[in-house]
Design a protein around this motif. Structure first.
Motif, short mmCIF file in Angstrom:
data_model
loop_
_atom_site.label_atom_id
_atom_site.label_comp_id
_atom_site.label_asym_id
_atom_site.label_seq_id
_atom_site.Cartn_x
_atom_site.Cartn_y
_atom_site.Cartn_z
N VAL A 44 -13.66 13.31 0.04
CA VAL A 44 -12.20 13.23 0.22
C VAL A 44 -11.53 13.05 -1.14
CG1 VAL A 44 -10.37 11.72 1.11
CG2 VAL A 44 -12.22 12.43 2.62
N LYS A 45 -12.08 12.16 -1.97
CA LYS A 45 -11.52 11.92 -3.31
C LYS A 45 -11.47 13.22 -4.11
CE LYS A 45 -12.35 9.06 -7.44
NZ LYS A 45 -12.50 9.96 -8.53
N LEU A 46 -12.58 13.94 -4.14
CA LEU A 46 -12.65 15.20 -4.90
C LEU A 46 -11.69 16.25 -4.33
CD1 LEU A 46 -16.49 15.52 -5.53
CD2 LEU A 46 -14.71 15.02 -7.22
N ASN A 47 -11.63 16.38 -3.00
CA ASN A 47 -10.74 17.36 -2.38
C ASN A 47 -9.27 17.08 -2.68
OD1 ASN A 47 -12.83 18.84 -1.30
ND2 ASN A 47 -12.70 17.90 0.73
N ILE A 48 -8.89 15.81 -2.62
CA ILE A 48 -7.49 15.45 -2.92
C ILE A 48 -7.19 15.73 -4.39
CG2 ILE A 48 -5.82 13.57 -3.06
CD1 ILE A 48 -7.16 12.37 -0.55
N GLU A 49 -8.13 15.36 -5.27
CA GLU A 49 -7.91 15.60 -6.71
C GLU A 49 -7.73 17.09 -7.00
OE1 GLU A 49 -10.25 11.77 -8.64
OE2 GLU A 49 -11.36 13.64 -8.36
N LYS A 50 -8.54 17.95 -6.35
CA LYS A 50 -8.42 19.40 -6.53
C LYS A 50 -7.06 19.90 -6.05
CE LYS A 50 -13.29 20.63 -6.10
NZ LYS A 50 -14.29 21.24 -5.21
N MET A 51 -6.65 19.46 -4.86
CA MET A 51 -5.37 19.91 -4.31
C MET A 51 -4.19 19.43 -5.16
SD MET A 51 -5.73 19.91 -0.18
CE MET A 51 -6.35 18.26 0.01
N VAL A 52 -4.28 18.21 -5.67
CA VAL A 52 -3.22 17.67 -6.53
C VAL A 52 -3.10 18.53 -7.79
CG1 VAL A 52 -2.64 15.72 -8.04
CG2 VAL A 52 -3.28 15.31 -5.66
N GLU A 53 -4.25 18.88 -8.37
CA GLU A 53 -4.23 19.70 -9.58
C GLU A 53 -3.70 21.10 -9.28
OE1 GLU A 53 -7.39 21.43 -12.80
OE2 GLU A 53 -7.77 19.43 -11.97
N ASN A 54 -4.17 21.71 -8.20
CA ASN A 54 -3.73 23.07 -7.83
C ASN A 54 -2.23 23.15 -7.53
OD1 ASN A 54 -6.33 24.01 -8.12
ND2 ASN A 54 -6.80 23.93 -5.94
N ARG A 55 -1.70 22.11 -6.92
CA ARG A 55 -0.28 22.12 -6.53
C ARG A 55 0.62 21.44 -7.55
NH1 ARG A 55 -0.73 21.02 -0.01
NH2 ARG A 55 -2.28 22.62 0.35
N GLY A 56 0.03 20.93 -8.64
CA GLY A 56 0.83 20.28 -9.68
C GLY A 56 1.54 19.03 -9.19
N MET A 57 0.84 18.22 -8.41
CA MET A 57 1.45 17.02 -7.81
C MET A 57 1.01 15.73 -8.51
SD MET A 57 1.29 18.07 -3.78
CE MET A 57 1.87 16.48 -3.25
N GLN A 58 0.62 15.82 -9.80
CA GLN A 58 0.17 14.65 -10.53
C GLN A 58 1.25 13.59 -10.64
OE1 GLN A 58 -0.18 17.82 -11.50
NE2 GLN A 58 -2.24 18.18 -12.25
N ASP A 59 2.52 13.98 -10.54
CA ASP A 59 3.61 13.01 -10.60
C ASP A 59 3.73 12.21 -9.31
OD1 ASP A 59 4.39 15.46 -9.43
OD2 ASP A 59 6.51 14.98 -9.70
N LEU A 60 3.17 12.70 -8.20
CA LEU A 60 3.25 12.00 -6.91
C LEU A 60 1.97 11.24 -6.58
CD1 LEU A 60 5.05 14.68 -4.71
CD2 LEU A 60 6.04 12.64 -5.76
N ILE A 61 0.81 11.85 -6.84
CA ILE A 61 -0.47 11.21 -6.55
C ILE A 61 -1.11 10.89 -7.89
CG2 ILE A 61 -2.71 11.45 -5.44
CD1 ILE A 61 -1.35 13.25 -3.36
N LYS A 62 -1.09 9.60 -8.24
CA LYS A 62 -1.46 9.15 -9.58
C LYS A 62 -2.95 8.91 -9.76
CE LYS A 62 2.96 8.46 -10.66
NZ LYS A 62 3.68 9.21 -11.63
N GLN A 63 -3.57 8.26 -8.77
CA GLN A 63 -4.97 7.85 -8.94
C GLN A 63 -5.63 7.70 -7.58
OE1 GLN A 63 -5.21 4.32 -11.34
NE2 GLN A 63 -7.43 4.27 -11.32
N ILE A 64 -6.91 8.07 -7.50
CA ILE A 64 -7.68 7.97 -6.26
C ILE A 64 -8.97 7.21 -6.59
CG2 ILE A 64 -8.76 9.25 -4.38
CD1 ILE A 64 -6.91 11.65 -5.42
N VAL A 65 -9.26 6.18 -5.80
CA VAL A 65 -10.39 5.31 -6.09
C VAL A 65 -11.24 5.10 -4.84
CG1 VAL A 65 -11.06 2.99 -6.85
CG2 VAL A 65 -9.06 4.07 -7.84
#
Length: 192
Positions: free
Chosen positions: A39-60
């Motif tokens: 789940v962590k990896l999938n969310i990180e990939k989607m955040v990067e692909n959609r350019g949402m780094q300003d909304l989803i900051k960190q996943i632990v």
């Protein structure tokens, strides 16, 4: 003058698609057990692909190392602190909520329905997710007041300071004599 129906009026935050106050906070996401890292990896990939780094900051995925002894062999094993959960620091908007909620392996946010409940600062500190470094202005020989923990209310003298670990050793009057106690920087206030 025509009356405006209250249900049709959106707050400025709702107009922007924000569900909370617009601040990045830590939220708990429930996952299928064993899917936390995926789940962590999938969310990180989607955040990067959609350019949402300003909304989803960190996943632990909180982990701890434990020493296990099996067959006389010592081995350090990493284990998930909260199996079935992933902790995410994010600004909750309709878009960020939808991205996380619809990730494969996610069963939902911890909270009420579609309104996730953020962790409190105390919960975040206790879980050790986000380490807050405190710049404590004390030196050996200074007097400090213990403001939390077992020795709360005691006044003692600083014997030793470890800035890396954010702890100090304080001599407090306990059990009829001065006793050295190790305290975290956040547990003391400097006396002037």
């Amino acid at each position: 003058m025509a009356e405006v129906e209250k249900s049709n009026v959106l707050s400025p935050l709702e107009e922007e698609g924000l569900r909370g106050d617009g601040q990045a906070r830590w939220y708990v996401v429930h996952t299928y057990s064993g899917y936390e890292n995926k789940v962590k990896l999938n969310i990180e990939k989607m955040v990067e692909n959609r350019g949402m780094q300003d909304l989803i900051k960190q996943i632990v995925v909180p982990m701890e190392d434990r020493l296990e002894i099996r067959g006389g062999q010592r081995k350090i094993v990493s284990r998930k602190l909260f199996p079935g959960y992933v902790i995410i620091k994010m600004i909750v908007t309709n878009e960020s909520w939808y991205l996380v909620r619809n990730t494969e392996g996610v069963t939902g946010f911890v909270g009420h329905g579609s309104n996730p409940v953020p962790l409190t600062d105390e919960e975040v500190n206790r879980m050790g997710i986000e380490k807050v470094y405190i710049d404590l202005d004390v030196k050996v020989g200074d007097s400090v007041r213990v403001i939390s923990g077992l020795f709360e209310g005691f006044i003692g003298e600083v014997l030793e300071i470890n800035k890396e670990k954010q702890v100090l050793t304080v001599s407090v009057p306990a059990f009829g004599r001065d006793t050295p106690v190790e305290l975290e920087f956040g547990q003391v206030d400097r006396l002037l």
